[in-house]
Design a protein around this motif. Sequence first.
Motif: not given
Length: 162
Positions: A127, A120, A123-124, A118, A90, A85-86
């Motif tokens: 990040v 997403d 989203g990765a 990841a 991170r 997940d995000e």
Amino acid sequence: MIIVYAPEGGTKEAFEVARGKLRASEIQIIERTADARWNDIKEAVSEGDLNAMRTVVWVLKKREQPSLRFAEFDPFEGDLYSRLDEREVRAYAEGFVEKYRADPDTLAEAFDELRESAYDREGAEAVIADVTAPKAPAPAEPQPEAAPAQEATETAPSPTAS
């Protein structure tokens, strides 16, 4: 951690297994069914253990299908896989920057693997861009003001005094 259930010809579903997403009663059912402690099961999920993922997804599917029996949920090997997940992306990205700062090639390889892991990918990317962006220097802390010079309290005798 996110477990993806993607049966061939079926609907892809994603199940979040992050802190606060499972009830204590669900964790107890997972522990009894898998015959393992929750921390060990989470670790097994992150390593892609099929039995751990099957057990967790079965319990989560029971939310909408309360009568679903464990034996009835029997996915094929490739139907279940775990993704980050995000928050996890991170944490890994920040760790990679610290560890591989002096080795850009290894850092790039680590980021490639992170993108693949990841849930997403976009989203990765965001990040990774955020973690690797040049940071503005922290504002300097204000220096304490110098204390005004104190005047001498004693007066020296004047050379002209008689």
